[in-house]
Enzyme design. Structure first.
Site, PDB file in Angstrom:
ATOM      1  N   ASP A  65       0.876  -1.161   0.000  1.00 20.16           N
ATOM      2  CA  ASP A  65       0.000   0.000   0.000  1.00 20.16           C
ATOM      3  C   ASP A  65       0.921   1.220   0.000  1.00 20.16           C
ATOM      4  O   ASP A  65       2.101   1.136   0.396  1.00 20.16           O
ATOM      5  CB  ASP A  65      -0.958   0.014   1.192  1.00 20.16           C
ATOM      6  CG  ASP A  65      -2.133   0.975   0.938  1.00 20.16           C
ATOM      7  OD1 ASP A  65      -2.044   1.804   0.010  1.00 20.16           O
ATOM      8  OD2 ASP A  65      -3.128   0.908   1.677  1.00 20.16           O
TER       9      ASP A  65
HETATM   10  C1  BGC Z   1      -4.961   3.422   0.051  1.00 22.13           C
HETATM   11  C2  BGC Z   1      -5.083   2.445  -1.098  1.00 22.13           C
HETATM   12  C3  BGC Z   1      -4.816   3.136  -2.398  1.00 22.13           C
HETATM   13  C4  BGC Z   1      -3.459   3.797  -2.339  1.00 22.13           C
HETATM   14  C5  BGC Z   1      -3.093   4.548  -3.603  1.00 22.13           C
HETATM   15  C6  BGC Z   1      -3.677   4.224  -0.009  1.00 22.13           C
HETATM   16  O1  BGC Z   1      -3.713   5.267   0.891  1.00 22.13           O
HETATM   17  O2  BGC Z   1      -5.031   2.730   1.269  1.00 22.13           O
HETATM   18  O3  BGC Z   1      -6.355   1.869  -1.106  1.00 22.13           O
HETATM   19  O4  BGC Z   1      -4.904   2.228  -3.449  1.00 22.13           O
HETATM   20  O5  BGC Z   1      -3.448   4.737  -1.287  1.00 22.13           O
HETATM   21  O6  BGC Z   1      -3.884   5.681  -3.716  1.00 22.13           O
END
Ligand code: BGC
Length: 721
Positions: free
Chosen positions: A221
């Site tokens: 993530d």
């Molecule tokens: C989120 C993800 C997301 C990623 C990219 C993170 O903060 O938890 O779900 O895909 O950011 O934006």
């Protein structure tokens, strides 16, 4: 050909070049690819300088609404459309679906998650991934794993026992990995039982790859990686976002000094390279903006859940008061990484006005969370002078990053409902919210209640479709609406504190916990009304080595065509492990014309009957009678079939640590131990007292007795031979 990469090139390849791109390695002919959110639209950044604002794309209904359709075919079509848009925009990997369970109704990201049930979540997750990937675009199954709250999300340890983890929180991930083969899996921010998920070897390697056969890329993530070397060693392949020059250097150093096996880095780099290769054939094509808007409307209409209808819906020809700012300024998606810039945006007020020749008048009713007496009076007066009042209320903005503080509607909205119902008893309340809101006790006074969720960019039209009966509602709750927050199984352990979040309710997540404690709820898991009615005949069930097959005739007894979501819940009375009273094990979404009968067949996979046996560290199907209750919701079960299921062999090896009772409960143990203790009959009272004592402890306590350590060792060898 796979050109050889230096350790430095491998390190660069396994971290992003920027927020949304992987790193190109020109010398080896490896181009960069684009990954972007996800999950209900394609959020491709307008400019590199502003990674968070997306170009226009269809804002499909968020997962909360898509899930309420209980229709994997529809979700697959949404996936295909998302794939087409991603392709047209040059996106190689779309960051979704999010298959975390809704453990608490307060989780701030519940609008992005499907359900509190793993089987429903899995079915929809499989459909989403298959749809997207059928277009040559990769999915990223997220957030792996046990990431069910936003509070302290980058550090908090989800403390979960293994059975709960396996049966509930990992189940949908396992199913999607096996059945849909996502190109990537995104590891979550949190820690799991104390270890950062981004460096959790058991999770990322032993379980994900070893047990489930995942062969794609594990991506972090965004910002989840704490220690790059530890992450790569644990099985993480791609660190996002980038660049991460310090991490790249640390990896090269670790390889040079032997702290990290070169092969481990090579494997990760090869996986990223293979992912890029999969995307190489990427062609761009346009997509049909109107057709996607129409699909978004179809999904939204199918996801709307009719909670209450004392004959006020569908709307007739009379005049309509449309009340509440959300009718004019729609709440249609949540905030954070999933927020899409829509291609266009329908509002309910315009769509209702366009759908009827009757007088439609509007009053905003509120402009903030605090009641405004003038706005309230204006709305009540309009309600009084109209044939029917539609009141749009809901949650204030919900967003990634924060959990909700309360289940209640804002005071101004509650006040609006109360004053409008008092002015006109023919009132329909329309809820606009991403996480469930409390409806008790005020719903008793309203004759119509419609859960519209966050319905995406075409939600306004979808709401009109349901209100006027152009679509016969068939949405069902994918989560329970509790009467009070304190009733919820997660309540005492949410959101945890001091870095730890104990999953104290164990396997009793959502309806499982309400049912186990026989707790009253406002609206049960699986519930939703229609403008027609359905009658169930008697269910029959047969079992074989593949599982259970259930047949049930369902008749549309009304005068409108409709859809019934037929649900099968399994119970195992007398189980040796603690279980929920019933668990969803199959469902079918069936269109049935007025007056017709459908012969519905539900297949329950044998694997879905298994529980995780913590003694054996494996899945076990218990033999014996299984009760399969079939009906229209988890609390509206119309017919039950009982079927005998053959159990797995569950002989637990006996050891010196096994108790006297366990030895005697096992036929071979009883025989071997019985003959060792041969002699004067043992006092039954003594046997009862010693029943829970492990054999080797008895041997220590009574050195001169018949069970000395050598005798115990002989017994163990004999019984397991
Ligand atoms: C989120 C993800 C997301 C990623 C990219 C993170 O903060 O938890 O779900 O895909 O950011 O934006």
């Amino acid at each position: 050909m796979n050109a050889h990469l230096t350790a430095a090139e491998q390190a660069a390849l396994t971290s992003g070049a920027d927020f949304w791109h992987t790193t190109a390695v020109g010398s080896a002919g490896i181009p960069a690819i684009t990954l972007t959110d996800g999950p209900h639209g394609v959020r491709l950044a307008v400019t590199p300088g502003d990674p968070l604002t997306g170009q226009p794309a269809t804002c499909f209904p968020p997962a909360v609404t898509a899930a309420s359709t209980w229709d994997p075919d529809l979700v697959r079509r949404m996936g295909e459309a998302l794939g087409d848009e991603a392709r047209a925009m040059g996106v190689s990997v779309l960051l979704g679906p999010a298959v975390n369970l809704k453990r608490s109704p307060l989780c701030g990201r519940n609008f992005e998650y499907f359900s509190e049930d793993p089987l429903l979540t899995a079915a929809l997750g499989v459909a989403w991934v298959c749809g997207v990937q059928s277009r040559g675009v990769g999915a990223s199954l997220k957030h792996f794993a046990a990431n069910s709250q936003e509070t302290d999300r980058m550090r908090v340890s989800s403390d979960v026992d293994e059975r709960t983890l396996r049966e509930l929180y990992l189940r949908a991930f396992a199913c999607v990995v096996r059945k849909a083969r996502p190109w990537t899996v995104m590891c979550s921010y949190n820690r799991l039982n104390g270890v950062h998920v981004a460096q959790h070897r058991w999770l990322l390697t032993e379980v994900l790859r070893g047990e489930w056969g995942f062969d794609g890329v594990v991506v972090s993530d965004w910002g989840a990686v704490v220690d790059r070397v530890a992450s790569v060693a644990a099985g993480l392949d791609l660190t996002m976002p980038g660049p991460d020059a310090a991490g790249d250097r640390a990896l090269v150093d670790a390889v040079r000094t032997g702290r990290l096996d070169q092969q481990v880095l090579t494997r990760s780099a090869d996986r990223v390279r293979a992912l890029v290769g999969r995307c190489a054939a990427h062609a761009t094509a346009g997509y049909d903006v109107d057709a996607h808007h129409a699909l978004a409307r179809e999904i939204a209409a199918r996801g709307i859940v009719l909670l209450k209808n004392d004959g006020v819906l569908p709307l007739g020809a009379g005049s309509i008061a449309v009340l509440g700012e959300y009718a004019r300024t729609p709440r249609y998606q949540g905030g954070g990484s999933s927020a899409i810039t829509p291609t266009r945006l329908d509002d309910a007020l315009s769509e209702i006005t366009a759908a009827t020749s009757a007088r439609v008048a509007f009053a905003p009713g509120y402009d903030s969370a605090e009641p405004d007496p003038a706005l309230l009076a204006e709305a009540a007066e309009l309600a009084r002078t109209s044939d029917v009042a539609l009141v749009f209320v809901g949650t204030p903005a919900e967003t990634e990053g924060v959990d909700r503080a309360s289940l209640d509607l804002p005071v101004a909205h509650l006040e609006l409902v109360q004053q409008v119902v008092a002015a006109n008893p023919r009132t329909v309340v329309l809820l606009c919210n991403g996480g469930v809101v409390r409806t008790a006790p005020w719903d008793a006074a309203v004759p119509g209640l419609v859960e519209c969720w966050l319905p995406g960019q075409a939600g306004g039209g979808a709401i009109a479709d349901v209100l006027f009966g152009r679509v016969n509602p068939s949405g069902r709750l994918a989560e329970t609406i509790p009467r009070r927050l304190v009733d919820h199984p997660s309540h005492l352990d949410f959101p945890g504190g001091d870095g730890h979040l104990r999953y104290g309710e164990g396997v009793h997540v959502g309806y499982r916990g309400f049912d186990a404690r026989e707790q009253e709820v406002s609206y049960a898991f699986g519930f939703g009304l229609s403008y027609t009615t359905f009658a169930y005949g008697a269910a029959t069930a047969t079992a074989d080595q593949h599982g259970i097959r259930v047949r049930v005739p369902v008749t549309n007894t009304g005068d409108r065509d409709g859809r019934e979501v037929v649900q099968a819940y399994v119970s195992r009375p007398g189980s040796r492990v603690r279980r929920a009273p019933r668990e969803l094990k199959a469902f079918a979404n069936v269109p049935i014309a007025a007056g017709e009968t459908a012969e519905v067949v539900l297949e329950i996979a044998r694997d879905d009957l298994a529980h995780w046996d913590v003694r054996l560290s494996r899945w076990v199907v218990e033999g014996g009678p299984h009760h399969v209750a079939v009906g229209a919701s988890s609390r509206d079960l119309r017919t039950t079939a009982v079927v005998e299921v053959d159990g797995d062999d569950v002989r637990v090896p006996l050891t010196g640590q096994s108790s006297l009772a366990e030895w005697f409960a096992d036929p071979r143990g009883a025989r071997v131990l019985g003959s060792a203790l041969d002699g004067p009959a043992i006092d039954p009272a003594l046997l009862t007292l010693a029943a829970a004592m492990p054999l080797d402890r008895l041997a220590k306590m009574f050195p001169g007795g018949p069970l000395d350590p050598a005798a115990v060792a002989r017994l163990v060898a004999a019984v397991n031979s």
